[in-house]
Each structure stands twice: as C-alpha cells, then as structure tokens.
Design an enzyme around this catalytic site. Sequence first.
Site, PDB file in Angstrom:
ATOM      1  N   GLY A  80       0.800  -1.213   0.000  1.00  0.00           N
ATOM      2  CA  GLY A  80       0.000   0.000   0.000  1.00  0.00           C
ATOM      3  C   GLY A  80       0.838   1.270   0.000  1.00  0.00           C
ATOM      4  O   GLY A  80       0.521   2.251  -0.674  1.00  0.00           O
ATOM      5  N   CYS A  96       2.023   2.449  13.056  1.00  0.00           N
ATOM      6  CA  CYS A  96       3.238   3.229  12.845  1.00  0.00           C
ATOM      7  C   CYS A  96       3.439   4.251  13.955  1.00  0.00           C
ATOM      8  O   CYS A  96       4.565   4.636  14.254  1.00  0.00           O
ATOM      9  CB  CYS A  96       3.165   3.965  11.518  1.00  0.00           C
ATOM     10  SG  CYS A  96       2.274   3.070  10.265  1.00  0.00           S
TER      11      CYS A  96
END
Length: 392
Positions: free
Chosen positions: A72, A326
């Site tokens: 992605g 993240c």
Amino acid sequence: MKKYIYMDNAATTPVKQEVLDEMLPYFNVNYGNPSSIYTLGSKSKNAISIAREKIAKAINADAREIFFTAGGSEADNWAIKGIAYANKNKGNHIITSKIEHHAVLHTCQYLEKQGFRVTYLDVDQYGLIDLEQLKEAITDDTILISIMFANNEIGTIQPIKEIGEIAKEKGIYFHTDAVQAIGHIKIDVDELNIDLLSMSAHKFYGPKGIGALYVRRGVKIDSLIAGGGQERNKRAGTENVPGIVGMGKAIELAYENLEEKNAKLIKLRDRLIEKIFEKIDYVRLNGHPTNRLPGNVNVCFEFIEGESILLSLDMVGIAASSGSACTSGSLEPSHVLLAIGLSHEIAHGSVRLTLGDFNTEEEVDYVAEKLAEIVSRLRSMSPLYEKIKEEK
Ligand SMILES: *Cc1c(COP(=O)(O)O)cnc(C)c1O
C-alpha cells in the site's frame, strides 16, 4: 493453553489457509521468472494474469489498469508522486486530508519541499471531510485530489462518490487510498469516478509486501521505479509471483459472502462497543457512529494512557493497538484523533480494536471484561480519576 485473541486486523491480517495453499507452489515448483520464454516462465506469467483479472474484476476495472506494487505504501507514493511529476505542466496543487495514512501525508510533505502546494482538508468530529471545503480548495492549479476511502484508525468512510463527482466535473484526477476498504466494502471504480486506487493484500488475509495501484486508462502518470519492462513498463522489477497469486486468491475470497461476513462483523463490533460502554465510564467512541468500517472500534478511556492499556491487554493475551501501528511506540498522539478535535490528553487514552473474520462473540465478551478490569485498575492509580470520583 492460554488463548490468544487477535483484535488488530486493521494493522494486518493472517494469511488464510486457502491463500497460502495457492501461493506455495510458486516458491519452489513453479518458480520460473515470468519474463522467461520457456514453459516454467509462462506458468508464472499466466498465474500473474489470472490474479490481475481477479483484482480488476473485484473493483470493476480492466486487468490492464492493475499494476502490482510492493504494498500500500508504494502504491500511495506512486499515485501521488507519479501524478505530480507527470502533470506539473498543468499545475502544482494537490488536495488531501489531515487524516490520511502517513504513506500519503509524508509523500505530500515531500512534494511540498519540491515546490508543490498541498491543501490538507479538515475533518469534522466524526472524521468526515467537508465537500464544500473541498470545492473551495480547488484552483486552476489543482492536479490531484487524494482522499482515503476509509480511515485506518477510526474507521470513518468518506463520501467517495461525491468526491469522485467533484473531481470529474473539474477534470482533476482522484486518487483514493483504499487499503482499509478493499476486500471489506464493495468498490466500483466507474460508479465512484476513481482514477487511482491503492490496495494492499495483507489487510484482507493475503500476504505482506504485495499490493497494487489501479490506474484508469488514459491517466498520465510517471513511473518511480526504473528497470525492466515489467508491469507494462510502469513498474520495473521481477514480479513477486507468490505474493501476486496470494493477493488474487485473497481478493476473491474477500468478496465471497461479503454481506454475510459484514453483517457478522457489525454485530460483533456493536456488541463490543455496547459492552465497553456498559462496563466502563468516561469512555468515548471515536469515528462515525454508523458510517464506519464493519470491524472498527476506536475508543478513548479518559484519565489513563492507551499504551498502558495495550501492555496490560497483551499480558492477558489480547492484541490491540493505539492509533496506527506506525504511531504506536511514539509519544505523539495520533494525528487522526487530534484532527477530529480531541485534546492531547484524551487522545493519549485511545485504544483501537479491529475485528476480523476469525473473531467470535466469546472473544468479544472476554475482551470487554478484561478491558473493564484493566481500565479500573489503571484508573485506581490515577489521581485525576480519584479526584473526579470524589467530586461526584
Ligand atoms: C496499511 C495501510 C497502508 C500501508 O500499506 P502497506 O502495504 O503496509 O505498505 C496505507 N494506507 C492505509 C490506509 C493503510 O491502512
């Protein structure tokens, strides 16, 4: 044996057995290079074609509009940089939102350093962009609108059809990061006027490190990776054949009985939300109450830290996340939660639980129970919570 409960399906999903079974021969039996002309090579080449067809069919595109990437993030980088570079003679303005994935946000920030201008649209308390603000942001220099299909943290689904209409009317390319949506929501790129769409297999029970970018025919886009002539000269590098095969199988499975699976997920999701609110006070649900991904629960528990909750959950065998994968581990609160108007304090108490095809009602009940225990224990150590209770 201690059971392990996985409720972080927005971070990644396990590869389904049927997917793995289809992939395995492409590691050591049908291992030919798809560019080779002998039989072993054409076996790989054919397998790629079949997977490409399946992916195209899933979004009502043509197979020639699907280009494989390493996931992605690469698809997002390519869509945005590729459009910016190829169309800079037309203009230098890009419109996106404040709650995009970092693969989009950091790409836009990088382009800003190169002289492009980027508008980051606000979102409301539910995480929805304002279509009027979008229209007002468009100038003669606007070359791209990049708005995510569904948010990875709070699950909010954007008005994609309306955005597509606005972009089409103005003759501006429309890219959507659909990594959280594809395989979970029905997507028709024609009906929605999408020009570019990013996807990633590991978010729908396929393998990691493989994704694709849909590029509508006629769209002017530069390549980022130079080399051989793979992917119709648009993305060089020997293809990840097992990954591509797995992605094809995974997308096929994902759209089988989608409505049934989503009905089950929505039921589990709403049960989890209900139980959390029943057992715990000072909680808020983040994201849109109904217009959200079927498996997404994102809540803030006031007076305590999301990270501490996660560690305690892990100790009882429950995998969840705070904000995006993240961001976890960093002390900055999620940019998404700040954009929907939460204070730093409250945003720090966020927990994301994302359900998938393998979760059960028993798991939901167990997690709600454990959460209540953990939150109560952590709050008993919070002077702020004690003070508020005394005042009540
Ligand atoms: C996971 C994710 C990405 C990144 O995909 P990778 O395949 O992990 O690089 C991008 N956008 C969104 C919305 C995601 O959830």
